[in-house]
Write an enzyme that holds these catalytic residues in place. Structure first.
Site, PDB file in Angstrom:
ATOM      1  N   SER A   1     -45.467 -12.015  98.155  1.00  0.00           N
ATOM      2  CA  SER A   1     -44.480 -13.059  98.409  1.00  0.00           C
ATOM      3  C   SER A   1     -43.911 -13.561  97.073  1.00  0.00           C
ATOM      4  CB  SER A   1     -45.119 -14.179  99.239  1.00  0.00           C
ATOM      5  OG  SER A   1     -44.139 -15.016  99.782  1.00  0.00           O
TER       6      SER A   1
ATOM      7  N   ASP B   1     -43.041 -10.615 109.971  1.00  0.00           N
ATOM      8  CA  ASP B   1     -43.238 -11.633 108.940  1.00  0.00           C
ATOM      9  C   ASP B   1     -42.364 -12.841 109.276  1.00  0.00           C
ATOM     10  OD1 ASP B   1     -43.033 -13.128 106.474  1.00  0.00           O
ATOM     11  OD2 ASP B   1     -43.759 -11.350 105.430  1.00  0.00           O
TER      12      ASP B   1
ATOM     13  N   HIS C   1     -47.108 -12.320 107.573  1.00  0.00           N
ATOM     14  CA  HIS C   1     -47.102 -12.646 106.134  1.00  0.00           C
ATOM     15  C   HIS C   1     -48.501 -12.929 105.592  1.00  0.00           C
ATOM     16  CE1 HIS C   1     -44.549 -13.567 102.687  1.00  0.00           C
ATOM     17  NE2 HIS C   1     -45.212 -14.681 102.449  1.00  0.00           N
TER      18      HIS C   1
END
EC number: 3.1.2.12
Lengths: 277, 277
Positions: free
Chosen positions: B146, B222, B254
């Site tokens: 991320s 996600d 995620h």
């Protein structure tokens, strides 16, 4: 049953569910890992994990790294919370009594008796629920850590035929003889030492009808060794002729780093018993 | 350097250290996994992990399950915190700015500039520290998740020759074009869009001197896809002729459950670059 989390994981799915437990009289959460085989519609055997003091259903599912092995072997993993919870449930300021410290037995003493019935929950209500809601067979195995290692060993020894296999990481093997166990047994079961012995793995192997082999891993640098006393289990199994594989690991402590290092071997051990693989 | 945690793990040792960072002007913590080869005295290459928003050094070391693969391949794993920390360090009430949101760049704007220098820290101070204190070679690779995937991609692209390989899970590939990036870039770098482009993977691949292959895994479920925009990276790499392996995984979200599912392949990818294995 309401699903409150779901995450793809190693081709299967890690879920968290909540439900109202009739055994415990409160809402409970549990982790359920469904391997790829279960998602494909195959009924799979179920491996139950019992966690240690202070844990919820989250610790094992986020830290143990068991899903990859359950995926490989086609096992459903079920990880319940460690006690009844909630404002209506008795508690204690200590981390080692009350909520988070159910010890996998049915309490007989006030104020614990109405809710603290984790043996009923784990042995009866939970498998019925799991076998109804998920693509599960009725083949079951059980393992756990610390307080949950005590739970796995004592529940398997107290319920012959119910579990195909049992194993434990750093279990409290003789709660009647150590501070953690003496505190909670006095609170939950009262002063009758015979009642204590019925929930003490070292006492139970002396009279076990079923010779279910015990697999136990223990770190030699475990900061809680005085509460765990693995040599008491070795002596009791030796005297009773009960099959035990006790492995002592130099340098390993009580943490999930220890559990993760050997979880694959434990899941494979249970897969052999559950699937004959 | 002071060691504040150590745990045996897969034959190696997971440690946590703290030290005073000169780049950041505050105390910092980092996870260091030493594989069995390093404990046996062999110098090992180092794989750096950069975590996402809100994370500390703990998330990766407790949840990703990377140690087993680092043990197998003989890699040291280093996982720093995600920003400077402490009462003397600027912060913001939002989770996506300030402490826990360093974005792996050197801020130029008040009140962030004096402490928020994560690029200096990760690219220069941290490797110097690691190579001095641990049995490490000077071969380095980098990966992250991320915000940390953004960090891995941009630091590798901005520092040609510094990393043998790079990969990312669910990276923010075009921060200049999404809310997370626009908020922090305006705060840390001001209004100059050219300064933003220098920290934007999609912009950087257009002019990259080194054609370091990018490996990116992205879950199709996600919940943050609008902030991640993997197709912008695919288009930019396609246009620039920059080598990219972008894998989209149906059902994955995620979380660290996604990371854990593919961490073994990423560590193996870096081991091939670092050890030629």
């Amino acid at each position: 049953m309401e699903r409150i989390e779901h995450h793809a994981s190693f081709g299967g799915r890690q879920e968290v569910w909540k439900h109202t437990s009739s055994a415990l009289g409160c809402e409970m959460r549990l982790g359920v890992y469904l391997p790829p085989a279960a998602l494909a519609g195959e009924r799979c055997p179920v491996l139950y994990w019992l966690s240690g003091l202070t844990c919820t259903e989250q610790n094992f599912i986020t830290k143990a790294g068991a899903q990859q092995h359950a995926a490989q072997h086609g096992l459903i993993l079920v990880a319940p919370d460690t006690s009844p919870r909630g404002a209506a449930v008795a508690d204690d300021p200590g981390y080692d009594l009350g909520q988070g410290a159910g010890f996998y037995l049915n309490a007989t003493q006030a104020p614990w008796a109405p809710h603290f019935r984790m043996e009923d929950y784990v042995v009866n209500e939970l498998p019925a629920l799991v076998e109804q809601h998920f693509p599960a067979t009725e083949k079951r195995a059980i393992f756990g850590h610390s307080m949950g290692g005590h739970g796995a060993l004592t529940l398997a020894l107290r319920h012959p035929g119910r579990y195909a296999s049992v194993s434990a990481f750093a279990p409290i093997v003789a709660p009647s003889q150590v501070p953690w166990g003496q505190k909670v047994f006095a609170a939950y079961l009262g002063d009758d030492r015979a009642a204590w012995a019925a929930h003490d793995a070292v006492a139970l192997v002396a009279t076990a009808r079923e010779r279910l082999p015990l697999l136990v891993d223990q770190g030699e640098d475990d900061e809680f060794l005085p509460q765990l006393q693995p040599e008491l289990l070795r002596a009791a199994c030796s005297q009773a002729g009960h099959p035990l594989t006790l492995r002592l690991w130099p340098g390993y402590d009580h943490s999930y780093y220890f559990i993760a290092s050997f979880i694959g071997e434990h899941v494979a051990h249970h897969a052999r018993a559950l699937r004959g693989a």
